[in-house]
Design an enzyme around this catalytic site. Structure first.
Site, PDB file in Angstrom:
ATOM      1  N   ASP A 112      -4.881 -10.676   9.053  1.00 26.88           N
ATOM      2  CA  ASP A 112      -4.756 -11.414  10.163  1.00 26.88           C
ATOM      3  C   ASP A 112      -4.407 -10.491  11.353  1.00 26.88           C
ATOM      4  O   ASP A 112      -3.635 -10.812  12.233  1.00 26.88           O
ATOM      5  CB  ASP A 112      -3.685 -12.452  10.049  1.00 26.88           C
ATOM      6  CG  ASP A 112      -4.233 -13.406   8.959  1.00 26.88           C
ATOM      7  OD1 ASP A 112      -5.322 -13.796   8.764  1.00 26.88           O
ATOM      8  OD2 ASP A 112      -3.235 -13.729   7.946  1.00 26.88           O
ATOM      9  N   LYS A 158      -8.556  -7.475  13.616  1.00 28.19           N
ATOM     10  CA  LYS A 158      -9.609  -6.701  13.486  1.00 28.19           C
ATOM     11  C   LYS A 158     -10.836  -7.021  14.220  1.00 28.19           C
ATOM     12  O   LYS A 158     -11.669  -5.858  14.441  1.00 28.19           O
ATOM     13  CB  LYS A 158     -10.157  -6.434  11.700  1.00 28.19           C
ATOM     14  CG  LYS A 158      -8.864  -5.883  11.048  1.00 28.19           C
ATOM     15  CD  LYS A 158      -9.015  -5.745   9.559  1.00 28.19           C
ATOM     16  CE  LYS A 158      -9.348  -7.252   9.057  1.00 28.19           C
ATOM     17  NZ  LYS A 158      -8.124  -7.843   9.010  1.00 28.19           N
ATOM     18  N   GLY A 208     -11.106 -14.690   8.349  1.00 31.56           N
ATOM     19  CA  GLY A 208     -11.417 -15.127   9.607  1.00 31.56           C
ATOM     20  C   GLY A 208     -11.016 -14.059  10.780  1.00 31.56           C
ATOM     21  O   GLY A 208     -10.093 -13.845  11.058  1.00 31.56           O
ATOM     22  N   HIS A 209     -12.340 -13.443  11.112  1.00 32.80           N
ATOM     23  CA  HIS A 209     -12.077 -12.599  12.174  1.00 32.80           C
ATOM     24  C   HIS A 209     -12.213 -13.098  13.582  1.00 32.80           C
ATOM     25  O   HIS A 209     -13.369 -13.798  13.912  1.00 32.80           O
ATOM     26  CB  HIS A 209     -13.210 -11.552  12.118  1.00 32.80           C
ATOM     27  CG  HIS A 209     -12.651 -10.296  10.991  1.00 32.80           C
ATOM     28  ND1 HIS A 209     -13.418  -9.427  10.709  1.00 32.80           N
ATOM     29  CD2 HIS A 209     -11.741 -10.564   9.940  1.00 32.80           C
ATOM     30  CE1 HIS A 209     -13.037  -8.711   9.811  1.00 32.80           C
ATOM     31  NE2 HIS A 209     -11.700  -9.448   9.365  1.00 32.80           N
ATOM     32  N   GLN A 244      -9.401  -8.661   5.232  1.00 31.97           N
ATOM     33  CA  GLN A 244      -8.184  -8.935   4.724  1.00 31.97           C
ATOM     34  C   GLN A 244      -7.122  -7.643   5.430  1.00 31.97           C
ATOM     35  O   GLN A 244      -7.497  -7.065   6.215  1.00 31.97           O
ATOM     36  CB  GLN A 244      -7.920  -8.766   3.313  1.00 31.97           C
ATOM     37  CG  GLN A 244      -8.401 -10.463   2.505  1.00 31.97           C
ATOM     38  CD  GLN A 244      -9.741 -10.433   2.654  1.00 31.97           C
ATOM     39  OE1 GLN A 244     -10.475  -9.764   1.776  1.00 31.97           O
ATOM     40  NE2 GLN A 244     -10.457 -11.654   2.816  1.00 31.97           N
TER      41      GLN A 244
END
Length: 426
Positions: free
Chosen positions: A13, A16, A40-41, A222
């Site tokens: 988180d 990225k 989740g990006h 991650q």
């Protein structure tokens, strides 16, 4: 031209997706090299928030080719949902997205196994996102997995049935109630649609591009402290999230790695269980969580929050060979009169400055240095020259402690809220 790598240095988180989006105009190819739809990006531009779970974060740029590498595990249902959402926005995914034939598939029964396993652990649960990631990687290493290239083979249905039968046997021992029949139609519909997308031998594709001097960025998911080998085991993910994972997850030789971009927040967050030395259980932690909208982009779960942990950051920089640091969410710390930074730990009666094997809270406590905070709203800044003196001092302190320069400072979620402290980054 070398292959650059971008990855997270904390527990995920870190932001990225935003930085990949910002850097993509400099690259021809963006390749995701590990993880699955538990990542989740989040990207934000033109006032719209986008969450990518499997597709590389360069998909919004017209010229970049985006590759889902062999190290990624793919849930066809999640991927197609993501593709449909992008198509509604006018994004031509089909021409820009390539799938590695060697990427493993998440089956509906993998998700059931994930849920059953986590339920059986009770208080010892890992904090899984229940997306089937762990069981899929277990089948991969157990040589039972099904890959993207298998869906076009005449015996695909037989391979699927054999693996599901094995999963049913495991589920029966876990006393877990489920309805697999309700899940399968959507999955097989997604498989049929998946067949219409371009499949490639990604290791050949990327190495040919390398030989032709194409600019390539490997995108991690991650964070380094969740790495299966070097993270806070067993509270980790199921893949190698560090720089070395780009080699195995895309088929890149180590001597072809160039710059390593390490992303970290100006503070720390963590989702799920596991050690977190600087975690805050007070109103300061709540303020950071609320100001930073620290809720999972995939799960919606509130993230645990804490001050920046330099021993952990130095550890991540070391194992990744980070060449450039990028600090995210500096704007969230605006308004704190004093900012604490963990520089050491008290570990079993000794003061240490490194991440030990066992980070249990009964063995370890943080040692803080206090720095002056800043009150200025950073979200409207357009140049590093406009940053307050206290923020510059915070950055200088981190750079001196870690030994790597901070090239980018993010002061808001939008791609425009990005301050480049180094003009020629790529």
């Amino acid at each position: 031209m070398k292959v650059d790598v971008l990855l997270g240095l904390q527990w995920g988180d870190e932001g990225k997706g935003k930085i990949v989006d910002v850097l993509t105009p400099k690259y021809d190819i963006i390749g995701r090299f590990q993880g699955g739809p538990n990542a989740g990006h989040t990207l934000e531009f033109n006032g719209i928030k986008h969450v990518l779970r499997t597709i590389p974060s360069g998909i919004f740029h017209d010229k970049a080719i985006n590759i889902i590498g062999n190290g990624v595990v793919i849930d066809p249902v999640v991927l197609m949902s993501e593709i449909h959402a992008l198509a509604k926005m006018g994004v031509d995914v089909k021409s820009k997205l390539l799938l590695s034939t060697k990427a493993h598939l998440i089956l509906p029964s993998h998700r059931l196994l994930d849920a059953a396993s986590e339920a059986a652990k009770g208080k010892e649960k890992i904090g899984s996102t229940l997306k089937g990631i762990g069981p899929t990687y277990m089948d991969k290493t157990g040589r039972n997995g099904i890959r993207v290239g298998d869906i076009s083979l005449p015996n695909f249905k037989d391979k699927y049935s054999a693996l599901v039968e094995k999963h049913k046997q495991i589920l029966s021992h876990l006393n877990f109630e489920y309805d697999l029949n309700a899940m399968e139609p959507e999955w097989f519909n997604a498989i049929d649609e998946l067949k219409t997308f371009q499949q490639i031998e990604s290791e050949h594709y990327i190495n040919d591009a390398y030989k032709n001097n194409k600019a390539i960025l490997a995108e991690g998911a991650q964070g380094s402290l969740l790495d299966i080998d070097f993270g806070s085991y067993p509270f980790v993910t199921s893949s190698n999230t560090i720089c070395a994972g780009a080699c195995t997850g895309l088929g890149i030789a180590p001597n072809r790695i160039g710059k390593v971009f390490g992303i970290f927040k100006a503070y720390c967050t963590r989702v799920g269980s596991g050690p977190f030395p600087t975690e805050l259980h007070d109103e300061i932690g709540d303020k950071i969580r609320n100001n930073g909208r620290e809720f999972g982009s995939v799960t919606g779960r509130p993230r645990r929050t804490g001050w920046l942990d330099l021993p952990a950051l130095k550890y991540a920089v070391m194992i990744n060979g980070v060449t450039e640091l990028m600090m995210m969410k500096a704007d969230i710390l605006s308004g704190f009169e004093t900012i604490q930074v963990c520089t050491h730990y008290n570990y079993q009666g000794k003061k240490i400055d490194y991440l030990p094997y066992d980070c249990s809270p009964e063995l370890l406590s943080p040692v803080y240095t206090s720095l002056k905070g800043w009150n200025q709203d950073l979200t409207g800044l357009s140049s590093p020259d406009q940053m307050p003196e206290a923020l510059n001092a915070y950055i200088d302190f981190i750079e001196k402690e870690v030994g790597v320069s901070i090239s980018i400072v993010s002061v808001g979620p939008d791609r425009t809220q990005t301050l480049m402290r180094k003009k020629e980054l790529v």
